[in-house]
Scaffold this active site. Structure first.
Site, PDB file in Angstrom:
ATOM      1  CB  SER A  37       7.117   0.652  -4.916  1.00 27.77           C
ATOM      2  OG  SER A  37       6.047  -0.247  -4.833  1.00 27.77           O
ATOM      3  NE  ARG A  45       6.273  -9.494  12.223  1.00 26.28           N
ATOM      4  CZ  ARG A  45       6.631 -10.776  12.343  1.00 26.28           C
ATOM      5  NH1 ARG A  45       7.113 -11.424  11.309  1.00 26.28           N
ATOM      6  NH2 ARG A  45       6.481 -11.413  13.489  1.00 26.28           N
ATOM      7  CB  ILE A  46      -0.465 -10.521  11.925  1.00 24.10           C
ATOM      8  CG1 ILE A  46      -0.625 -11.169  10.550  1.00 24.10           C
ATOM      9  CG2 ILE A  46      -1.787 -10.468  12.679  1.00 24.10           C
ATOM     10  CD1 ILE A  46      -1.193 -12.557  10.575  1.00 24.10           C
ATOM     11  CG  ASN A  82      -3.257  -3.006   4.711  1.00 22.83           C
ATOM     12  OD1 ASN A  82      -2.052  -2.850   4.509  1.00 22.83           O
ATOM     13  ND2 ASN A  82      -3.870  -4.142   4.437  1.00 22.83           N
ATOM     14  CG  HIS A 102      -5.362  -7.157   0.611  1.00 20.96           C
ATOM     15  ND1 HIS A 102      -4.451  -7.959   1.271  1.00 20.96           N
ATOM     16  CD2 HIS A 102      -6.114  -7.991  -0.140  1.00 20.96           C
ATOM     17  CE1 HIS A 102      -4.671  -9.218   0.940  1.00 20.96           C
ATOM     18  NE2 HIS A 102      -5.678  -9.262   0.086  1.00 20.96           N
ATOM     19  CB  THR A 155     -11.443  -3.858  11.459  1.00 21.01           C
ATOM     20  OG1 THR A 155     -11.417  -4.962  10.550  1.00 21.01           O
ATOM     21  CG2 THR A 155     -12.181  -2.687  10.834  1.00 21.01           C
ATOM     22  CD  GLU A 171     -13.381 -10.271   9.629  1.00 21.34           C
ATOM     23  OE1 GLU A 171     -13.682 -10.951   8.653  1.00 21.34           O
ATOM     24  OE2 GLU A 171     -14.219  -9.615  10.287  1.00 21.34           O
ATOM     25  CG  LEU A 172      -5.407 -10.751   7.591  1.00 18.79           C
ATOM     26  CD1 LEU A 172      -4.273  -9.876   8.084  1.00 18.79           C
ATOM     27  CD2 LEU A 172      -4.919 -12.171   7.320  1.00 18.79           C
ATOM     28  CD  GLU A 185      -0.669  -2.641  -4.700  1.00 20.58           C
ATOM     29  OE1 GLU A 185      -0.052  -2.266  -3.692  1.00 20.58           O
ATOM     30  OE2 GLU A 185      -0.654  -3.824  -5.084  1.00 20.58           O
TER      31      GLU A 185
HETATM   32  C1  GRF Z   1       1.906  -4.271  -2.360  1.00 19.90           C
HETATM   33  O1  GRF Z   1       1.458  -5.141  -3.366  1.00 19.90           O
HETATM   34  C2  GRF Z   1       0.846  -4.125  -1.326  1.00 19.90           C
HETATM   35  O2  GRF Z   1      -0.451  -4.168  -1.824  1.00 19.90           O
HETATM   36  C3  GRF Z   1       1.083  -5.315  -0.445  1.00 19.90           C
HETATM   37  O3  GRF Z   1       2.483  -5.453  -0.399  1.00 19.90           O
HETATM   38  C4  GRF Z   1       3.052  -4.878  -1.566  1.00 19.90           C
HETATM   39  C5  GRF Z   1       4.044  -3.842  -1.096  1.00 19.90           C
HETATM   40  O4  GRF Z   1       4.844  -3.343  -2.120  1.00 19.90           O
HETATM   41  N1  GRF Z   1       0.452  -5.141   0.824  1.00 19.90           N
HETATM   42  P1  GRF Z   1       5.786  -2.090  -1.840  1.00 19.90           P
HETATM   43  O5  GRF Z   1       6.688  -2.427  -0.662  1.00 19.90           O
HETATM   44  O6  GRF Z   1       4.917  -0.905  -1.569  1.00 19.90           O
HETATM   45  O7  GRF Z   1       6.598  -1.930  -3.086  1.00 19.90           O
END
Ligand code: GRF
Length: 205
Positions: free
Chosen positions: A18, A100-101, A116, A118, A150, A152-153, A183
């Site tokens: 999404s 995936r890391i 990214n 988060h 970076t 670091e996770l 988001e």
């Molecule tokens: C989101 O909450 C994002 O912050 C996290 O994984 C989720 C992904 O949702 N890293 P989508 O696949 O973008 O709907």
């Protein structure tokens, strides 16, 4: 306006996608191609059944799945990813729910052009299960963070954050939904800001 500029964006997903869809829609609605020379050039998933791949294909965007199960070593999986990504010469690699890391070698390869999202207000709650942890800690606000990646996770220079309230009786699911809807505004805004800075720094590229 950037003239001949070409700033391909590659987006990595694992599931619903999404956030990827929100970025694709923003790129169209806000005319990122004309403003920044930017277009979503590839959507890559580690899961062939990721729902987001269907949306991307419907938008005419190239998609590819690289199954992590097909690789014994993380380094080999990341090398296969990098090969697919580099074919697009991306200006920016966007992790959007990519579960995936990544190896330090992969992160360093895209240093400064790997971002990214988060679902917490970093540096609070890196890692998984962020919404339950925020509720259990008694947080009155939660949110999401877009950051440069970076080694670091869930760490790195912050490009933008969105804040939502934690409401009485919130479940992790309810809070996750409230954060996710923000988001979808935050991630395109952060990427557009990054692109605008690139254009300002190197308009002729
Ligand atoms: C989101 O909450 C994002 O912050 C996290 O994984 C989720 C992904 O949702 N890293 P989508 O696949 O973008 O709907």
């Amino acid at each position: 306006m950037t003239g001949r500029a070409d700033r391909p964006l590659v987006i990595l997903i694992s599931g619903t996608g999404s956030n990827m869809a929100a970025i694709v829609r923003a790129a169209q609605a806000q005319r990122w191609q004309a403003r920044y020379g930017a277009r979503v050039s590839l959507v890559l998933s580690n899961r062939p059944d990721a729902a987001g791949l269907v949306f991307a294909r419907e938008q005419g965007i190239e998609t590819v799945a690289v199954r992590h199960q097909d690789f014994d070593r993380r380094e080999d999986f990341d090398a296969a990813l990098a090969e697919r990504i580099d074919a697009h010469r991306p200006a920016l690699v966007v992790l959007a729910g990519f579960m995936r890391i990544l190896t330090p070698g992969f992160v360093q390869r895209y240093a400064g052009r790997l971002v990214n999202i988060h679902p917490s207000l970093l540096p609070a709650f890196p890692g998984l299960d962020t919404h339950r942890r925020a509720i259990e800690a008694g947080c009155t606000v939660a949110g999401a963070t877009v950051h440069q990646v970076t080694t670091e996770l869930d760490h790195g220079p912050i490009l933008g954050q969105a804040v939502v309230p934690v409401l009485p009786g919130d479940t992790p699911q309810a809070l996750a939904q409230r954060v996710l809807s923000q988001e979808h505004r935050l991630y395109p805004r952060a990427i557009a800001g990054w692109l605008a800075a690139q254009v300002a720094a190197r308009p002729a590229e």
